[in-house]
Design a protein around this motif. Structure first.
Motif, PDB file in Angstrom:
ATOM      1  N   THR A  14      12.530  12.909 -33.439  1.00 38.18           N
ATOM      2  CA  THR A  14      13.217  11.727 -33.936  1.00 38.18           C
ATOM      3  C   THR A  14      12.149  10.689 -34.280  1.00 38.18           C
ATOM      4  O   THR A  14      11.225  10.454 -33.505  1.00 38.18           O
ATOM      5  CB  THR A  14      14.221  11.163 -32.909  1.00 38.18           C
ATOM      6  N   HIS A  15      12.232  10.119 -35.470  1.00 36.06           N
ATOM      7  CA  HIS A  15      11.231   9.148 -35.913  1.00 36.06           C
ATOM      8  C   HIS A  15      11.901   7.795 -36.099  1.00 36.06           C
ATOM      9  O   HIS A  15      12.996   7.701 -36.621  1.00 36.06           O
ATOM     10  CB  HIS A  15      10.587   9.583 -37.225  1.00 36.06           C
ATOM     11  N   TYR A  27      16.292   4.390 -23.966  1.00 41.27           N
ATOM     12  CA  TYR A  27      16.221   5.282 -25.131  1.00 41.27           C
ATOM     13  C   TYR A  27      15.267   6.443 -24.865  1.00 41.27           C
ATOM     14  O   TYR A  27      15.581   7.594 -25.151  1.00 41.27           O
ATOM     15  CB  TYR A  27      15.777   4.494 -26.366  1.00 41.27           C
ATOM     16  N   ARG A  28      14.117   6.134 -24.299  1.00 36.25           N
ATOM     17  CA  ARG A  28      13.144   7.186 -23.999  1.00 36.25           C
ATOM     18  C   ARG A  28      13.711   8.189 -23.004  1.00 36.25           C
ATOM     19  O   ARG A  28      13.463   9.389 -23.114  1.00 36.25           O
ATOM     20  CB  ARG A  28      11.846   6.589 -23.478  1.00 36.25           C
ATOM     21  N   SER A  29      14.489   7.739 -22.047  1.00 40.72           N
ATOM     22  CA  SER A  29      15.124   8.647 -21.080  1.00 40.72           C
ATOM     23  C   SER A  29      16.121   9.558 -21.777  1.00 40.72           C
ATOM     24  O   SER A  29      16.191  10.754 -21.490  1.00 40.72           O
ATOM     25  CB  SER A  29      15.822   7.853 -19.982  1.00 40.72           C
ATOM     26  N   ALA A  30      16.890   8.985 -22.696  1.00 43.60           N
ATOM     27  CA  ALA A  30      17.868   9.784 -23.448  1.00 43.60           C
ATOM     28  C   ALA A  30      17.167  10.842 -24.290  1.00 43.60           C
ATOM     29  O   ALA A  30      17.613  12.000 -24.348  1.00 43.60           O
ATOM     30  CB  ALA A  30      18.713   8.880 -24.341  1.00 43.60           C
ATOM     31  N   GLU A  32      14.292  12.229 -23.685  1.00 38.70           N
ATOM     32  CA  GLU A  32      13.780  13.245 -22.756  1.00 38.70           C
ATOM     33  C   GLU A  32      14.892  14.180 -22.291  1.00 38.70           C
ATOM     34  O   GLU A  32      14.716  15.391 -22.243  1.00 38.70           O
ATOM     35  CB  GLU A  32      13.121  12.560 -21.555  1.00 38.70           C
ATOM     36  N   GLU A  33      16.056  13.618 -21.963  1.00 38.45           N
ATOM     37  CA  GLU A  33      17.191  14.432 -21.504  1.00 38.45           C
ATOM     38  C   GLU A  33      17.652  15.407 -22.583  1.00 38.45           C
ATOM     39  O   GLU A  33      18.098  16.515 -22.282  1.00 38.45           O
ATOM     40  CB  GLU A  33      18.363  13.536 -21.105  1.00 38.45           C
ATOM     41  N   LEU A  34      17.562  14.994 -23.845  1.00 45.64           N
ATOM     42  CA  LEU A  34      17.991  15.843 -24.955  1.00 45.64           C
ATOM     43  C   LEU A  34      16.960  16.911 -25.302  1.00 45.64           C
ATOM     44  O   LEU A  34      17.243  17.825 -26.073  1.00 45.64           O
ATOM     45  CB  LEU A  34      18.274  14.989 -26.196  1.00 45.64           C
ATOM     46  N   GLY A  35      15.757  16.782 -24.752  1.00 49.81           N
ATOM     47  CA  GLY A  35      14.719  17.763 -25.020  1.00 49.81           C
ATOM     48  C   GLY A  35      14.101  17.634 -26.397  1.00 49.81           C
ATOM     49  O   GLY A  35      13.622  18.618 -26.962  1.00 49.81           O
ATOM     50  N   ILE A  36      14.142  16.424 -26.953  1.00 51.49           N
ATOM     51  CA  ILE A  36      13.541  16.211 -28.264  1.00 51.49           C
ATOM     52  C   ILE A  36      12.318  15.312 -28.139  1.00 51.49           C
ATOM     53  O   ILE A  36      12.078  14.707 -27.099  1.00 51.49           O
ATOM     54  CB  ILE A  36      14.554  15.629 -29.277  1.00 51.49           C
ATOM     55  N   ARG A  37      11.525  15.256 -29.192  1.00 48.94           N
ATOM     56  CA  ARG A  37      10.290  14.482 -29.174  1.00 48.94           C
ATOM     57  C   ARG A  37      10.476  13.192 -29.955  1.00 48.94           C
ATOM     58  O   ARG A  37      11.225  13.138 -30.925  1.00 48.94           O
ATOM     59  CB  ARG A  37       9.156  15.294 -29.790  1.00 48.94           C
ATOM     60  N   GLN A  38       9.778  12.158 -29.539  1.00 52.30           N
ATOM     61  CA  GLN A  38       9.878  10.867 -30.193  1.00 52.30           C
ATOM     62  C   GLN A  38       8.615  10.600 -31.002  1.00 52.30           C
ATOM     63  O   GLN A  38       7.503  10.851 -30.558  1.00 52.30           O
ATOM     64  CB  GLN A  38      10.068   9.753 -29.165  1.00 52.30           C
ATOM     65  N   SER A  39       8.804  10.070 -32.200  1.00 49.53           N
ATOM     66  CA  SER A  39       7.711   9.656 -33.063  1.00 49.53           C
ATOM     67  C   SER A  39       8.010   8.236 -33.519  1.00 49.53           C
ATOM     68  O   SER A  39       9.141   7.919 -33.883  1.00 49.53           O
ATOM     69  CB  SER A  39       7.635  10.584 -34.278  1.00 49.53           C
ATOM     70  N   VAL A  40       7.017   7.372 -33.459  1.00 55.40           N
ATOM     71  CA  VAL A  40       7.192   6.003 -33.947  1.00 55.40           C
ATOM     72  C   VAL A  40       6.076   5.679 -34.936  1.00 55.40           C
ATOM     73  O   VAL A  40       4.958   6.172 -34.810  1.00 55.40           O
ATOM     74  CB  VAL A  40       7.199   4.956 -32.807  1.00 55.40           C
ATOM     75  N   GLY A  41       6.409   4.867 -35.925  1.00 53.39           N
ATOM     76  CA  GLY A  41       5.420   4.464 -36.909  1.00 53.39           C
ATOM     77  C   GLY A  41       4.398   3.516 -36.302  1.00 53.39           C
ATOM     78  O   GLY A  41       4.639   2.871 -35.285  1.00 53.39           O
ATOM     79  N   ARG A  42       3.255   3.450 -36.953  1.00 50.33           N
ATOM     80  CA  ARG A  42       2.216   2.537 -36.488  1.00 50.33           C
ATOM     81  C   ARG A  42       2.615   1.100 -36.796  1.00 50.33           C
ATOM     82  O   ARG A  42       3.314   0.827 -37.772  1.00 50.33           O
ATOM     83  CB  ARG A  42       0.894   2.853 -37.181  1.00 50.33           C
TER      84      ARG A  42
END
Length: 72
Positions: A14-15, A27-30, A32-42
């Motif tokens: 998810t970006h 949000y970060r906990s959610a 992690e629970e979903l087993g997906i990775r987080q990406s954020v722009g610079r």
């Protein structure tokens, strides 16, 4: 919404930008629970998402206002 529809696969990404709602612990906990990775722009870099923005801008320009005769 995608998680609720069952449209996510484990390991997908998810970006987002660095808005407070996307960097919160909740949000970060959610994520992690979903087993997906987080990406954020610079910070301060509008180019991080330029390709996606360009694609969707073109898509909206080409089909966003078209009235189709049928679903086919």
């Amino acid at each position: 919404m995608a998680a609720g529809r069952g449209a996510l696969r484990e390991g997908c990404i998810t970006h987002s930008d660095r808005g407070a709602e996307y960097t919160s612990c909740e949000y970060r906990s959610a994520i992690e629970e979903l087993g997906i990775r987080q990406s954020v722009g610079r910070t301060g870099s509008c180019c991080d998402n330029a390709a996606a923005e360009s694609f969707f801008g073109l898509l909206k320009a080409k089909i966003g206002t078209t009235v189709w005769e049928s679903h086919d």
